[in-house]
Design a protein around this motif. Structure first.
Motif, mmCIF file in Angstrom:
data_model
loop_
_atom_site.group_PDB
_atom_site.id
_atom_site.type_symbol
_atom_site.label_atom_id
_atom_site.label_comp_id
_atom_site.label_asym_id
_atom_site.label_seq_id
_atom_site.Cartn_x
_atom_site.Cartn_y
_atom_site.Cartn_z
ATOM 1 N N UNK A 117 0.860 -1.182 0.000
ATOM 2 C CA UNK A 117 0.000 0.000 0.000
ATOM 3 C C UNK A 117 0.898 1.235 0.000
ATOM 4 N N UNK A 118 0.784 2.025 -1.033
ATOM 5 C CA UNK A 118 1.656 3.196 -1.193
ATOM 6 C C UNK A 118 2.740 2.862 -2.206
ATOM 7 N N UNK A 119 2.594 3.363 -3.426
ATOM 8 C CA UNK A 119 3.518 2.983 -4.502
ATOM 9 C C UNK A 119 4.474 4.124 -4.830
ATOM 10 N N UNK A 120 5.235 4.544 -3.823
ATOM 11 C CA UNK A 120 6.247 5.581 -4.040
ATOM 12 C C UNK A 120 7.611 4.941 -4.242
ATOM 13 N N UNK A 121 8.653 5.677 -3.862
ATOM 14 C CA UNK A 121 10.024 5.164 -4.014
ATOM 15 C C UNK A 121 10.207 3.817 -3.314
ATOM 16 N N UNK A 129 -0.499 -4.035 -5.761
ATOM 17 C CA UNK A 129 -0.252 -2.695 -5.222
ATOM 18 C C UNK A 129 -1.521 -1.876 -5.084
ATOM 19 N N UNK A 130 -1.553 -1.033 -4.058
ATOM 20 C CA UNK A 130 -2.674 -0.115 -3.880
ATOM 21 C C UNK A 130 -2.132 1.307 -3.729
ATOM 22 N N UNK A 131 -2.707 2.217 -4.508
ATOM 23 C CA UNK A 131 -2.359 3.633 -4.390
ATOM 24 C C UNK A 131 -3.649 4.439 -4.401
ATOM 25 N N UNK A 132 -3.621 5.625 -3.804
ATOM 26 C CA UNK A 132 -4.811 6.474 -3.821
ATOM 27 C C UNK A 132 -5.082 7.026 -5.208
ATOM 28 N N UNK A 181 2.960 -1.694 4.401
ATOM 29 C CA UNK A 181 2.379 -0.348 4.385
ATOM 30 C C UNK A 181 3.521 0.627 4.093
ATOM 31 N N UNK A 182 3.465 1.279 2.944
ATOM 32 C CA UNK A 182 4.559 2.154 2.489
ATOM 33 C C UNK A 182 4.075 3.582 2.303
ATOM 34 N N UNK A 214 -1.236 4.291 10.442
ATOM 35 C CA UNK A 214 -2.308 3.746 11.290
ATOM 36 C C UNK A 214 -3.682 3.866 10.629
ATOM 37 N N UNK A 215 -4.050 5.022 10.068
ATOM 38 C CA UNK A 215 -5.343 5.121 9.374
ATOM 39 C C UNK A 215 -5.471 4.106 8.229
ATOM 40 N N UNK A 216 -4.364 3.867 7.518
ATOM 41 C CA UNK A 216 -4.391 2.903 6.409
ATOM 42 C C UNK A 216 -4.656 1.497 6.935
#
Lengths: 283, 283
Positions: B6-10, B28-31, B63-64, B71-73
């Protein structure tokens, strides 16, 4: 031109390489005969000697000794020089040097090539050390203009980045960008080593990477050089250190107060300002 | 293994590259749907979605996201997970994260890969980002041992430098070698900019070279990241800052007192101690 170099270390030796390549006659003096021999073998100089009398015919002499030896060296050199000879130096602090040397030899032009490597000594000397790096000259009101011109021409043949300023301004500027970083960086290593929890200290040592590596680099450098900076540039360095402590205290206070917005504004400002320090190098 | 990110950044993106290369199924999950699309195009993930329901069958979820979103994620993710699923994170501070997340999901293993580049976002993701770099895991007493084992195995396939410690020890260690340097370095830039003599400031900017460049680097970095460190690791960072100010004050006092011998001893000590911080990287 007949150019003398006293002190055949990294800076003196590298000067020799470049000046010979520019067809000057280069004569070197070192206290150690082995250094003289190696300087000749490496092609750093045309001739070398442990005696200052080698420089009798020099037009310009570069004093490339450690800071503390500059004035005594000039004093010993004077009896051997022709009255027109120009003396310049490469010391990293200028006010103290100029104050000591200018009364001894009228024809003196203070100088500071901002170049170096992690190594020292004649074996560390390399061609092209000065190219692209700043070279500061600090003539004063009484310095003869023709002598300044001659030193400037030699220096410009080594690097295009030649700057002129008062000795005091040089010392204040290098206090900010060279001497203060050493003390800031040494304090970082010192503080880390104060961690009394052995497990935390070992973990910190294991996890340290590029951020710590860069910030601690100059604080882990040559101790004699650090002391030299503090000793000969005490006033400007203390001025910078006091201002630094004020900046640090402000950041500590923002973190204590959890004032994240002002902290972000400050870090945004430092991010914005940092490139100002490197625009000259790229122009 | 079926691995969610979750979170597809660097960091998330680079994890995807490496985990797919190791034959895991990576989801992968991204907003942002554009990020999902780019992640699929770049081969970072096998599939991607803006919906957490994509991770229903995940065995392990990384969780990235930025620290504040971890925590919210997790809270939003829980309804979609199978009861055996393991959650781990990559946040750069551990005490606050573990305190928030462990009560939400029993099967949580805190983690922190000490890797990065100056860039961010999905386009910055690269293969092999973690190889050779430390990866810290911070399980607590209540963390199920089999889950720790599984996360450890995945992490060891990315880098050989895996460390275990308590969340609090991690935060103290990174305060020293990562968060303190940012504040020390930012204070340096801030102090230099306080120079009121325009000529001296401009000269300093022109003369700055590698020493200033290295010491000021992390202080000129991402402001949001600096604030994040201070915000989530406030206690440990303040502890390090107070100790740092003490070290700095000692050096200032030695220079004031012209106690060159003690200053040289201190700088000799910092020169000697610095390599201790980099022996792990080379072993």
């Amino acid at each position: 031109m007949n150019i003398g170099i006293v002190g055949l270390g990294l800076i003196g030796g590298s000067l020799g390489f470049d000046l010979r390549a520019l067809d000057h006659q280069v004569l070197g003096v070192s206290r150690h005969s082995e250094t003289c021999q190696r300087a000749i073998e490496r092609g750093v100089v045309d001739d070398a000697s442990i005696k200052l009398s080698l420089l009798t015919d020099a037009d310009v002499v570069f004093i490339c000794t450690p800071l503390a030896a500059i004035a005594p060296t000039v004093q010993q050199l004077i009896p051997h020089l022709s009255p027109d000879a120009i003396i310049t130096d490469v010391g990293s602090v200028k006010t103290a040097v100029v104050e000591q040397v200018a009364p001894l030899w009228h024809n003196f032009v203070g100088g500071h090539p901002m170049a170096g490597t992690a190594d020292s000594g004649i074996e560390a000397a390399v061609s092209g050390l000065f190219a692209g790096n700043p070279y500061v000259l600090t003539p004063i009101e009484t310095t003869p203009a023709p002598s300044v011109k001659i030193v400037e021409e030699i220096v410009r043949s080594l690097t295009k980045r030649v700057y002129f300023c008062r000795p005091e301004d040089h010392d204040r500027a290098v206090a900010w960008i060279s001497h203060l970083p050493v003390m800031v960086s040494a304090s970082l290593i010192d503080a880390c080593m104060s961690e009394t929890d052995r497990a935390v200290l070992e973990l910190a040592q294991q996890l340290a990477s590029s951020g710590f590596r860069d910030t601690s680099r100059v604080g882990g450098g040559n101790p004699e050089l650090g002391v030299m900076m503090a000793r000969y540039n005490q006033e400007s360095l203390l001025r910078s250190l006091v201002s630094y402590r004020h900046s640090l205290d402000q950041i500590i206070e923002l973190i204590k107060q959890k004032d994240w917005q002002t902290l972000e504004e400050k870090l945004t400002e430092t991010q914005l300002q940092r490139p100002q320090f490197f625009s000259a190098a790229n122009s």
